[in-house]
Design an enzyme around this catalytic site. Structure first.
Site, short mmCIF file in Angstrom:
data_model
loop_
_atom_site.label_atom_id
_atom_site.label_comp_id
_atom_site.label_asym_id
_atom_site.label_seq_id
_atom_site.Cartn_x
_atom_site.Cartn_y
_atom_site.Cartn_z
N LYS A 14 0.83 -1.21 0.00
CA LYS A 14 0.00 0.00 0.00
C LYS A 14 0.87 1.27 0.00
O LYS A 14 0.60 2.20 -0.75
CB LYS A 14 -0.94 0.01 1.23
N ARG A 128 11.36 -6.11 4.72
CA ARG A 128 11.23 -4.68 5.03
C ARG A 128 11.81 -4.39 6.41
O ARG A 128 12.42 -3.34 6.64
CB ARG A 128 9.74 -4.30 4.99
N ARG A 134 11.17 -0.96 12.16
CA ARG A 134 9.90 -1.13 12.88
C ARG A 134 9.93 -2.42 13.69
O ARG A 134 10.11 -3.50 13.12
CB ARG A 134 8.74 -1.20 11.87
N ARG A 146 -0.74 -9.58 13.02
CA ARG A 146 -1.26 -8.49 12.18
C ARG A 146 -2.08 -9.05 11.02
O ARG A 146 -3.12 -8.47 10.66
CB ARG A 146 -0.10 -7.62 11.67
P1 AMP Z 1 0.50 0.01 9.24
O1 AMP Z 1 1.66 0.94 9.09
O2 AMP Z 1 -0.70 0.45 8.44
O3 AMP Z 1 0.86 -1.42 9.02
O4 AMP Z 1 0.04 0.12 10.77
C1 AMP Z 1 0.90 -0.25 11.83
C2 AMP Z 1 0.10 -0.38 13.12
O5 AMP Z 1 -0.52 0.88 13.44
C3 AMP Z 1 -1.04 -1.38 13.08
O6 AMP Z 1 -0.60 -2.71 13.34
C4 AMP Z 1 -1.94 -0.85 14.20
O7 AMP Z 1 -1.42 -1.16 15.48
C5 AMP Z 1 -1.81 0.67 14.02
N1 AMP Z 1 -2.82 1.20 13.09
C6 AMP Z 1 -2.58 1.77 11.86
N2 AMP Z 1 -3.73 2.14 11.28
C7 AMP Z 1 -4.72 1.79 12.14
C8 AMP Z 1 -6.14 1.89 12.09
N3 AMP Z 1 -6.79 2.41 11.04
N4 AMP Z 1 -6.84 1.42 13.17
C9 AMP Z 1 -6.22 0.91 14.23
N5 AMP Z 1 -4.88 0.74 14.33
C10 AMP Z 1 -4.14 1.19 13.30
#
Ligand code: AMP
Length: 193
Positions: A14, A128, A134, A146
């Protein structure tokens, strides 16, 4: 105004595709994951609250996430449209997003879902993790949590927008340009209407 949701499991590309979409379509990119990492990096109360959930691979509570998203959208009153990346991840988030856009006389035009199988995702995220720094990219147990959270809590969002005739599935495997071509085909068709 064109408002898009870039959807798909963690590691489906994404972020990479959003960067290309910003360039081509001039939309404002909002990634809730990036916003949480920014807040965490600055040790803000919001960042500290999000940290414990992110470290476990769980979702940050809707109330926190929706409030943050709303502030970010409101900060761009002149945007020609938005790419929402990593949001909405639950039905209440999707309902809140629809209500927020409705207040502005707008709506979501399409949800574009990148499809990718679990093992490919695990390998991509581990790779990654070698450079992203991270913690949630560097532990296979958290990566699999996740993916599971995505399946349980987030996939209903696809159906939510499908019921509105807005969901599109794209094969998320292949060369970056090839995948971008599939996304562009959806967006171009939308904009031609
Ligand atoms: P991402 O970078 O999109 O993979 O998000 C990393 C982490 O941020 C996720 O595993 C969640 O803990 C938190 N997070 C990101 N976006 C959301 C969302 N829309 N709702 C809840 N938690 C989120």
């Amino acid at each position: 105004m064109t408002n898009l949701i870039l959807f798909g499991p963690p590691g489906s590309g994404k972020g990479t595709q959003a960067a290309k979409m910003i360039e081509k379509y001039g939309l404002v990119h909002i990634s809730t994951g990036d916003l949480f990492r920014y807040e965490m990096g600055n040790n803000t109360p919001l960042g500290l609250e999000a940290k414990s959930y992110m470290a476990k691979g769980e979702l940050v509570p809707d109330s926190v996430t929706i409030g943050m998203l709303r502030n970010k959208v409101d900060a761009h009153p002149d945007a020609g449209g938005f790419i929402f990346d990593g949001f909405p991840r639950t039905i209440p988030q999707a309902e809140a997003l629809d209500a927020l856009l409705d207040d502005k006389g707008s709506s979501i035009h399409a949800l574009i879902a990148l499809q990718c199988d679990d093992e490919e995702i695990v390998q991509r995220i581990k790779k990654r993790g070698e450079t992203s720094g991270r913690p949630d990219d560097n532990d296979e147990h958290i990566i699999r949590t996740r993916i599971q959270v995505y399946k349980n809590e987030t996939t209903p969002v696809f159906d939510f927008y499908d019921a509105q005739g807005k969901s599109h599935s794209i094969v998320g495997i292949g060369e970056i340009e090839e995948i971008f071509g599939r996304i562009s085909a959806v967006v171009d068709q939308l904009q031609a209407k």
